[in-house]
Enzyme design. Sequence first.
Site: not given
Length: 171
Positions: A20, A22-24, A136
């Site tokens: 996986g 994500g943006g971070m 978030d």
Amino acid sequence: MASDEGRLLNTRYQLLEPFGSGGMALIYRGRDTLLGRYVAIKILREDQAHGADFNRQFQNEARAAANLSHPNIVTVYDFGLEDGLPFIVMELVPGTDLKSLLRKRGRFPVEQGIPLMVQACAGIGYAHRAGLVHCDVKPHNMLVTPDDRLKVTDFGIARALNSATEADLTQ
């Protein structure tokens, strides 16, 4: 670190394969070589690291998330730094995130959706009562197991990133 499969973090956690991103952060399936169990390892992307102050905040938030013990919250086992990048070692939850399930299935029938949301609220409510705000909450941060148990994830990263951004804006 994206091509570092097999790498050992802090002489304990072996990166097995990415599963996986994500943006971070990048997320790996890993193995705790000391305890012999499979784990999820989330490594912050280089462009998300904000220096020593951020790393301290990230560690503090990881510690706070690690103190949460609830069936609807992903358990945080450990925190570390590797090459200046923070990482969190967490429970490896079988299943997928709610966002992917919604894309695949579409809307859930009420009799399936309500029990999932009740579980999400139970985990988030427990964290709030413990003084930790997620910052978030979204379907991507809710993992659903094959037997429809829901676990909320990403408490530490969300709060640490939010605090770093607020500090940058204040300065």
